[in-house]
Design a protein around this motif. Structure first.
Motif, PDB file in Angstrom:
ATOM      1  N   LEU A  59       0.810  -1.221   0.000  1.00  0.00           N
ATOM      2  CA  LEU A  59       0.000   0.000   0.000  1.00  0.00           C
ATOM      3  C   LEU A  59       0.843   1.271   0.000  1.00  0.00           C
ATOM      4  O   LEU A  59       0.329   2.348  -0.324  1.00  0.00           O
ATOM      5  N   VAL A  60       2.116   1.164   0.364  1.00  0.00           N
ATOM      6  CA  VAL A  60       2.991   2.344   0.339  1.00  0.00           C
ATOM      7  C   VAL A  60       4.025   2.271  -0.783  1.00  0.00           C
ATOM      8  O   VAL A  60       4.871   3.159  -0.901  1.00  0.00           O
ATOM      9  N   ASP A  61       3.933   1.244  -1.614  1.00  0.00           N
ATOM     10  CA  ASP A  61       4.860   1.072  -2.733  1.00  0.00           C
ATOM     11  C   ASP A  61       4.401   1.941  -3.906  1.00  0.00           C
ATOM     12  O   ASP A  61       3.316   1.727  -4.449  1.00  0.00           O
ATOM     13  N   PRO A  62       5.188   2.918  -4.328  1.00  0.00           N
ATOM     14  CA  PRO A  62       4.738   3.799  -5.412  1.00  0.00           C
ATOM     15  C   PRO A  62       4.528   3.076  -6.734  1.00  0.00           C
ATOM     16  O   PRO A  62       3.758   3.546  -7.579  1.00  0.00           O
ATOM     17  N   THR A  63       5.174   1.942  -6.928  1.00  0.00           N
ATOM     18  CA  THR A  63       4.980   1.209  -8.183  1.00  0.00           C
ATOM     19  C   THR A  63       3.684   0.414  -8.183  1.00  0.00           C
ATOM     20  O   THR A  63       3.186   0.039  -9.246  1.00  0.00           O
ATOM     21  N   ALA A  64       3.113   0.144  -7.001  1.00  0.00           N
ATOM     22  CA  ALA A  64       1.873  -0.639  -6.920  1.00  0.00           C
ATOM     23  C   ALA A  64       0.655   0.186  -7.309  1.00  0.00           C
ATOM     24  O   ALA A  64      -0.344  -0.354  -7.796  1.00  0.00           O
ATOM     25  N   LYS A  65       0.715   1.490  -7.054  1.00  0.00           N
ATOM     26  CA  LYS A  65      -0.383   2.410  -7.392  1.00  0.00           C
ATOM     27  C   LYS A  65      -1.704   2.003  -6.739  1.00  0.00           C
ATOM     28  O   LYS A  65      -2.777   2.122  -7.324  1.00  0.00           O
ATOM     29  N   VAL A  66      -1.630   1.491  -5.516  1.00  0.00           N
ATOM     30  CA  VAL A  66      -2.820   1.206  -4.715  1.00  0.00           C
ATOM     31  C   VAL A  66      -2.591   1.761  -3.313  1.00  0.00           C
ATOM     32  O   VAL A  66      -1.448   1.904  -2.860  1.00  0.00           O
ATOM     33  N   SER A  67      -3.693   2.070  -2.638  1.00  0.00           N
ATOM     34  CA  SER A  67      -3.595   2.601  -1.281  1.00  0.00           C
ATOM     35  C   SER A  67      -4.971   2.549  -0.643  1.00  0.00           C
ATOM     36  O   SER A  67      -5.963   2.166  -1.272  1.00  0.00           O
ATOM     37  N   ALA A  68      -5.029   2.922   0.610  1.00  0.00           N
ATOM     38  CA  ALA A  68      -6.285   3.139   1.324  1.00  0.00           C
ATOM     39  C   ALA A  68      -6.008   4.220   2.350  1.00  0.00           C
ATOM     40  O   ALA A  68      -4.848   4.552   2.627  1.00  0.00           O
ATOM     41  N   HIS A  69      -7.059   4.776   2.907  1.00  0.00           N
ATOM     42  CA  HIS A  69      -6.848   5.813   3.913  1.00  0.00           C
ATOM     43  C   HIS A  69      -6.343   5.225   5.226  1.00  0.00           C
ATOM     44  O   HIS A  69      -5.512   5.840   5.907  1.00  0.00           O
ATOM     45  N   TYR A  70      -6.842   4.026   5.560  1.00  0.00           N
ATOM     46  CA  TYR A  70      -6.489   3.410   6.836  1.00  0.00           C
ATOM     47  C   TYR A  70      -6.289   1.909   6.661  1.00  0.00           C
ATOM     48  O   TYR A  70      -6.851   1.293   5.748  1.00  0.00           O
ATOM     49  N   LEU A  71      -5.530   1.331   7.578  1.00  0.00           N
ATOM     50  CA  LEU A  71      -5.372  -0.119   7.675  1.00  0.00           C
ATOM     51  C   LEU A  71      -5.447  -0.498   9.146  1.00  0.00           C
ATOM     52  O   LEU A  71      -4.876   0.195  10.001  1.00  0.00           O
ATOM     53  N   ILE A  72      -6.157  -1.589   9.436  1.00  0.00           N
ATOM     54  CA  ILE A  72      -6.280  -2.073  10.811  1.00  0.00           C
ATOM     55  C   ILE A  72      -5.777  -3.512  10.871  1.00  0.00           C
ATOM     56  O   ILE A  72      -6.274  -4.387  10.164  1.00  0.00           O
ATOM     57  N   GLU A  73      -4.801  -3.735  11.733  1.00  0.00           N
ATOM     58  CA  GLU A  73      -4.253  -5.076  11.906  1.00  0.00           C
ATOM     59  C   GLU A  73      -5.193  -5.939  12.748  1.00  0.00           C
ATOM     60  O   GLU A  73      -6.112  -5.443  13.407  1.00  0.00           O
ATOM     61  N   GLU A  74      -4.939  -7.236  12.758  1.00  0.00           N
ATOM     62  CA  GLU A  74      -5.806  -8.150  13.502  1.00  0.00           C
ATOM     63  C   GLU A  74      -5.742  -7.915  15.010  1.00  0.00           C
ATOM     64  O   GLU A  74      -6.702  -8.207  15.730  1.00  0.00           O
ATOM     65  N   ASN A  75      -4.636  -7.359  15.499  1.00  0.00           N
ATOM     66  CA  ASN A  75      -4.536  -7.063  16.935  1.00  0.00           C
ATOM     67  C   ASN A  75      -5.134  -5.709  17.295  1.00  0.00           C
ATOM     68  O   ASN A  75      -5.066  -5.283  18.448  1.00  0.00           O
ATOM     69  N   GLY A  76      -5.710  -5.021  16.305  1.00  0.00           N
ATOM     70  CA  GLY A  76      -6.356  -3.737  16.546  1.00  0.00           C
ATOM     71  C   GLY A  76      -5.498  -2.528  16.244  1.00  0.00           C
ATOM     72  O   GLY A  76      -6.002  -1.395  16.255  1.00  0.00           O
ATOM     73  N   THR A  77      -4.212  -2.720  15.982  1.00  0.00           N
ATOM     74  CA  THR A  77      -3.349  -1.592  15.632  1.00  0.00           C
ATOM     75  C   THR A  77      -3.844  -0.946  14.345  1.00  0.00           C
ATOM     76  O   THR A  77      -4.083  -1.633  13.348  1.00  0.00           O
TER      77      THR A  77
END
Length: 236
Positions: free
Chosen positions: A43-61
């Motif tokens: 999601l932070v790789d400029p070559t992937a050209k994908v992202s989201a506003h937020y990400l939530i890990e399984e532990n809640g982080t």
């Protein structure tokens, strides 16, 4: 409710929203990758050209990746209620989960608690009605399955986030054309020719995955019609 602390790792993958465009969709995804780190890296790789506003890990982080005022690139080719640039009008949240390809599993309580806190915070800032809290598979049913049938849409709705059919929704004996029209009115992109083609069945699967996860078969049955009728009645 969980007090959410956001960490930040900014993605370069975003651009400006169209001038004057309000945010009126909250779009939920699963990452569908083997690990949280693999998902963040992509999601932070400029070559992937994908992202989201937020990400939530399984532990809640929870991580902020793109500022809300910017257009993140998460919906892809999509449609809802006449709109095709879903990225322009949505906030996207990625939930870490291996997905159907790598070992789909339930979303842990800690993750759901963080999602509730984050979603309520977002809804306090943006005019997003319950009917427009959606899954990726709702806006892209021909391509996507996420967040999938194990996602607790009902529990989220009980906490004031999203829409859910009321208990005891009566079955309806609708023709296929009536069912297609109802799905279209609700927001899905669906054919209106009264035939059960592959596109219609796929949309029905997406609808059932969200609103009737106990049985997902793409069959235009009376229970599905009754659930849809109830949802349409709720939105007026």
């Amino acid at each position: 409710m969980t007090q959410l602390e956001l960490r930040e790792i900014l993605s370069p993958n975003h651009d400006a929203r169209p001038p004057g465009q309000a945010v009126d969709i909250l779009l939920l995804h699963y990452t569908g990758m083997k690990s949280a780190q693999a998902a963040i890296d992509r999601l932070v790789d400029p070559t992937a050209k994908v992202s989201a506003h937020y990400l939530i890990e399984e532990n809640g982080t929870a991580w902020r990746l793109v500022p809300e005022e910017r257009r993140a690139w998460h919906a892809g080719i999509s449609f809802w209620a006449g709109a095709r640039d879903i990225n322009a009008r949505s906030i996207g949240i990625e939930l870490v989960n291996p997905g159907h390809e790598f070992g789909y599993r339930p979303f842990p309580p800690a993750q759901m608690a963080s999602l509730e806190a984050l979603a309520k915070d977002i809804l306090a800032r943006h005019p997003i009605p319950p009917r427009r809290v959606l899954g990726h598979s709702d806006v892209a049913p021909q391509r996507k399955e996420d967040p999938g049938e194990l996602f607790d849409w009902a529990g989220l709705a009980r906490r004031g986030i999203g829409l859910w059919p009321r208990a005891g929704a009566a079955a309806r004996s609708w023709s296929l054309a009536e069912l297609q029209a109802g799905l279209g009115r609700f927001g899905y992109e669906v054919p209106d020719h009264g035939e059960l083609d592959a596109a219609t069945r796929t949309v029905l699967i997406a609808f059932q995955r969200h609103f009737r996860p106990a049985r997902i078969d793409g069959t235009p049955d009376e229970e599905s019609a009754g659930i849809l009728a109830d949802l349409l009645d709720q939105i007026g």
